[in-house]
Design a protein around this motif. Sequence first.
Motif, short mmCIF file in Angstrom:
data_model
loop_
_atom_site.label_atom_id
_atom_site.label_comp_id
_atom_site.label_asym_id
_atom_site.label_seq_id
_atom_site.Cartn_x
_atom_site.Cartn_y
_atom_site.Cartn_z
N CYS A 89 4.54 5.25 6.61
CA CYS A 89 4.62 3.96 7.29
C CYS A 89 5.92 3.19 6.96
CB CYS A 89 3.41 3.12 6.90
SG CYS A 89 3.48 1.45 7.55
N CYS A 97 1.81 3.51 2.14
CA CYS A 97 1.36 4.73 2.82
C CYS A 97 2.61 5.55 3.14
CB CYS A 97 0.60 4.40 4.09
SG CYS A 97 -0.90 3.43 3.77
N VAL A 123 -7.15 0.07 4.71
CA VAL A 123 -6.97 1.38 4.09
C VAL A 123 -8.23 1.79 3.32
CG1 VAL A 123 -4.46 1.29 3.86
CG2 VAL A 123 -5.87 0.27 2.09
N MET A 139 0.80 -1.23 0.00
CA MET A 139 0.00 0.00 0.00
C MET A 139 0.84 1.28 0.00
SD MET A 139 -3.00 -1.20 -0.25
CE MET A 139 -2.76 -2.87 -0.79
S1 SF4 Z 1 -0.15 1.81 7.13
FE1 SF4 Z 1 -0.83 -0.34 6.89
S2 SF4 Z 1 -1.60 -0.38 4.77
FE2 SF4 Z 1 -0.33 1.45 4.90
S3 SF4 Z 1 1.72 0.81 4.22
FE3 SF4 Z 1 1.64 0.59 6.48
S4 SF4 Z 1 1.07 -1.52 6.83
FE4 SF4 Z 1 0.55 -1.05 4.72
#
Ligand code: SF4
Length: 339
Positions: free
Chosen positions: A111, A108, A183, A106
């Motif tokens: 993250c 993000c 998400v 994903m």
């Molecule tokens: S916040 Fe969750 S969905 Fe987004 S990159 Fe990190 S682990 Fe993946």
Amino acid sequence: MPIPELEGVIQGLGHSGYRAKQLFRWVHQKKINNFQDMSDLSKAFRTECDTRFELPQLAVHEQHESSDGTIKYVIRLSDDKKVEAVYIPAEDRQTLCISTQVGCKMACAFCATGYQKFSRDLKSWEIVDQLFVVNTPKPITNIVLMGMGEPFDNYDEVMRALQIFSHPFGPQIGKRHITVSTVGISDKIEAFIKADIAKLAISLHGTTDEQRSKIMPINKKYPLTELMDLCRSLTMKRGLRVTFEYVLLKDLNDSDEDARRLVKLVRDIPCKLNLLAYNENPFIDIKRPAEERVLAFQKILLEAHLTTTYRRSRGRDIGAACGQLTTKKADKPALPSPL
Ligand code: SF4
């Protein structure tokens, strides 16, 4: 395997479906992982199980304890890859945050797991065994699938694991005590709600499509406007209340204007908002907002009569808090912030 699946396999071998329930109970309730120790099964059946099935186990590779009681477990998989699970103790509950993938697709922007990139999906047993392999000071009462990975990007294995967690012959973590965080993969949300197997939390982290797409690139595929329409229709159809997660990133989505836009976005949806202040990590140049900024943001939501909690982070000193999970070492300069 969840019981119905296991029954199919056992019956296919010419045995009573009851044997499946016995096996399930041995593995998931009594935590026995050797067929020969399953004393109420016939010797012949135990030997047949030994030749036909495997009872693999994960291993704790490292364990880090925070000053606030949080424990991060680095767990080694059979192919030597690693994931993390986090124990979060509280007075009224003992929560385990579990991973569903090695890395994440994903990406993000805030993250550390997203920065690590995706390696592979976890199998259902690897999701379930995180609960069994961690040796927590108190028994786990709650599970959150908010560790490494996007649960709905590994939907089938996650659903199999959820059936095991909540089964009365298994670890018996009730479905109201399990939360799956996404998400916002819209095409899985409706099926998940219908299955009524755990609670759902949706990560927002942005209040316009433009802003959210920069923070969470998946927004380009599942835009905020459509996600909110889906939430609106699901809550109307099913009388549900949605939980939204919103991580405040310094100067990126934490202004009063953002808070006011957030009010407008969710005002007509029965919901609860969980605010988090960003936990910094060495990979990404995004900062944590000051405590006063978070409280001012929350005040705007509370004044609009939105149920809003501000979750204080746990385990920041051991890299166990939200957005900090990664098995990668910091070996390059931090990425610039996305906005
Ligand atoms: S916040 Fe969750 S969905 Fe987004 S990159 Fe990190 S682990 Fe993946």
